[in-house]
Design a protein around this motif. Structure first.
Motif, PDB file in Angstrom:
ATOM      1  N   PHE A 195      48.175  61.414  26.717  1.00 10.45           N
ATOM      2  CA  PHE A 195      49.214  61.116  27.711  1.00 10.45           C
ATOM      3  C   PHE A 195      48.719  61.210  29.149  1.00 10.45           C
ATOM      4  O   PHE A 195      48.988  60.304  29.952  1.00 10.45           O
ATOM      5  N   PRO A 196      47.973  62.268  29.547  1.00 12.28           N
ATOM      6  CA  PRO A 196      47.525  62.316  30.947  1.00 12.28           C
ATOM      7  C   PRO A 196      46.676  61.115  31.348  1.00 12.28           C
ATOM      8  O   PRO A 196      46.786  60.624  32.484  1.00 12.28           O
ATOM      9  N   LEU A 197      45.838  60.637  30.443  1.00 12.28           N
ATOM     10  CA  LEU A 197      44.981  59.491  30.759  1.00 12.28           C
ATOM     11  C   LEU A 197      45.806  58.215  30.920  1.00 12.28           C
ATOM     12  O   LEU A 197      45.583  57.424  31.849  1.00 12.28           O
ATOM     13  N   VAL A 198      46.737  58.004  30.003  1.00 16.41           N
ATOM     14  CA  VAL A 198      47.543  56.780  30.060  1.00 16.41           C
ATOM     15  C   VAL A 198      48.488  56.831  31.252  1.00 16.41           C
ATOM     16  O   VAL A 198      48.686  55.827  31.952  1.00 16.41           O
ATOM     17  N   ARG A 199      49.061  57.992  31.514  1.00 17.23           N
ATOM     18  CA  ARG A 199      49.937  58.125  32.675  1.00 17.23           C
ATOM     19  C   ARG A 199      49.165  57.810  33.966  1.00 17.23           C
ATOM     20  O   ARG A 199      49.672  57.108  34.850  1.00 17.23           O
ATOM     21  N   GLU A 200      47.952  58.336  34.072  1.00 16.71           N
ATOM     22  CA  GLU A 200      47.118  58.076  35.249  1.00 16.71           C
ATOM     23  C   GLU A 200      46.876  56.583  35.424  1.00 16.71           C
ATOM     24  O   GLU A 200      46.914  56.054  36.542  1.00 16.71           O
ATOM     25  N   ALA A 201      46.653  55.885  34.305  1.00 19.00           N
ATOM     26  CA  ALA A 201      46.417  54.446  34.361  1.00 19.00           C
ATOM     27  C   ALA A 201      47.676  53.706  34.797  1.00 19.00           C
ATOM     28  O   ALA A 201      47.617  52.777  35.624  1.00 19.00           O
ATOM     29  N   VAL A 202      48.816  54.079  34.252  1.00 19.55           N
ATOM     30  CA  VAL A 202      50.077  53.438  34.656  1.00 19.55           C
ATOM     31  C   VAL A 202      50.338  53.682  36.139  1.00 19.55           C
ATOM     32  O   VAL A 202      50.740  52.767  36.875  1.00 19.55           O
ATOM     33  N   SER A 256      48.297  53.934  38.441  1.00 18.51           N
ATOM     34  CA  SER A 256      47.442  53.095  39.277  1.00 18.51           C
ATOM     35  C   SER A 256      48.062  51.713  39.505  1.00 18.51           C
ATOM     36  O   SER A 256      47.625  50.974  40.397  1.00 18.51           O
ATOM     37  N   LEU A 257      49.065  51.378  38.704  1.00 18.08           N
ATOM     38  CA  LEU A 257      49.699  50.064  38.781  1.00 18.08           C
ATOM     39  C   LEU A 257      51.110  50.106  39.338  1.00 18.08           C
ATOM     40  O   LEU A 257      51.556  49.171  40.007  1.00 18.08           O
ATOM     41  N   MET A 258      51.833  51.204  39.052  1.00 18.11           N
ATOM     42  CA  MET A 258      53.223  51.337  39.505  1.00 18.11           C
ATOM     43  C   MET A 258      53.652  52.794  39.319  1.00 18.11           C
ATOM     44  O   MET A 258      53.032  53.525  38.545  1.00 18.11           O
ATOM     45  N   PRO A 259      54.715  53.219  39.982  1.00 14.88           N
ATOM     46  CA  PRO A 259      55.225  54.578  39.734  1.00 14.88           C
ATOM     47  C   PRO A 259      55.728  54.714  38.300  1.00 14.88           C
ATOM     48  O   PRO A 259      56.481  53.861  37.816  1.00 14.88           O
ATOM     49  N   VAL A 260      55.308  55.765  37.624  1.00 16.36           N
ATOM     50  CA  VAL A 260      55.747  55.982  36.245  1.00 16.36           C
ATOM     51  C   VAL A 260      57.266  56.070  36.163  1.00 16.36           C
ATOM     52  O   VAL A 260      57.880  55.656  35.172  1.00 16.36           O
ATOM     53  N   SER A 261      57.898  56.570  37.208  1.00 16.37           N
ATOM     54  CA  SER A 261      59.348  56.741  37.209  1.00 16.37           C
ATOM     55  C   SER A 261      60.098  55.414  37.084  1.00 16.37           C
ATOM     56  O   SER A 261      61.290  55.404  36.742  1.00 16.37           O
TER      57      SER A 261
END
Length: 242
Positions: free
Chosen positions: A56-63, A65-70
């Motif tokens: 999860f931390p890796l994928v969240r970091e990648a997301v 980089s493209l847009m706010p996870v929220s």
């Protein structure tokens, strides 16, 4: 391609208009393996597959980089398995308005029990509008495994989020290829034997082929661009030979 984590090599690459592949290569099996997630950035963004919980931390970091996870609205899965939805509740917590998306069987037997919020349970052929993108749910039980299995087809970009179909070994270093992936995926299938051997497999592959995908968003290995209908039918022929 953009590297979002130097230690893991996690990277993002746009494989179709507004659709980003998030890739992390692993060495869990000989020759390597990869886990891919796909983010559709739109008015209502959607993540297809979460990756295992520990990623999860890796994928969240990648997301991020493209847009706010929220901003995430939908967290979709093909079938109930750790690499499909292991971090589902982490995503629901990070994006408080988001909901799971899956087929009706998955919602009934697993997701609505495990997830912190009820799923949007999709019927076969039902559409989900994200904004520019429109996603169609396609039931595909036991293809390649899981009673609840189904896929999403983006009718706007002709991208099919095809789950474990065409799984390739290796780290998935090539994000998007037009080269043959059938032989590589068949070699992996015959070694791991992860298909259910359903008698309906060729019929279901024909159903998917009729959607005429131009991009196949594979969960393991490279995404692929070309005549998706022809490739899906070729897989059906290979399965019929066994």
């Amino acid at each position: 391609m953009t590297i979002t984590n130097v230690s893991s090599g996690t990277n993002v690459h746009e494989v179709a208009d507004g659709i980003y592949r998030i890739n992390t290569g692993m060495d869990q099996i000989p020759g390597g393996f990869s886990f891919n997630q796909y983010l559709v950035i739109d008015d209502q963004p959607l993540l297809f597959h979460t990756g295992p919980r520990k990623m999860f931390p890796l994928v969240r970091e990648a997301v991020e980089s493209l847009m706010p996870v929220s901003r995430l609205q939908f967290v979709a899965l093909s079938h109930f398995e750790a690499d499909e939805c292991g971090s589902l509740n982490d995503w629901l917590a990070a994006a408080p308005q988001s909901i799971p998306v899956c087929g009706r069987i998955a919602a009934m037997v697993s997701v609505n029990d495990v997830a912190d919020r009820p799923a949007r349970a999709m019927a076969d052929g039902e559409a989900l509008a994200l904004g520019k993108h429109a996603l169609k749910w396609l039931d595909a039980p036991h293809l390649p495994h899981g009673w609840e299995t189904g896929y999403l087809m983006d009718t706007t970009t002709r991208t099919m989020f095809c789950g474990d179909l065409f799984t390739q070994g290796g780290t998935g270093a090539v994000a998007l290829t037009e080269s043959d992936i059938l032989d590589a995926s068949e070699a992996f299938r015959k070694t791991m034997d992860y298909f259910s051997h359903s008698t309906h497999a060729k019929m279901l592959l024909e159903k998917l082929a009729r959607e005429s995908p131009a991009t196949l968003a594979c969960m393991h290995g490279s995404a692929w661009r070309g005549d998706g209908a022809n490739l899906l039918r070729a897989l059906g022929d290979r399965l019929a030979e066994q």
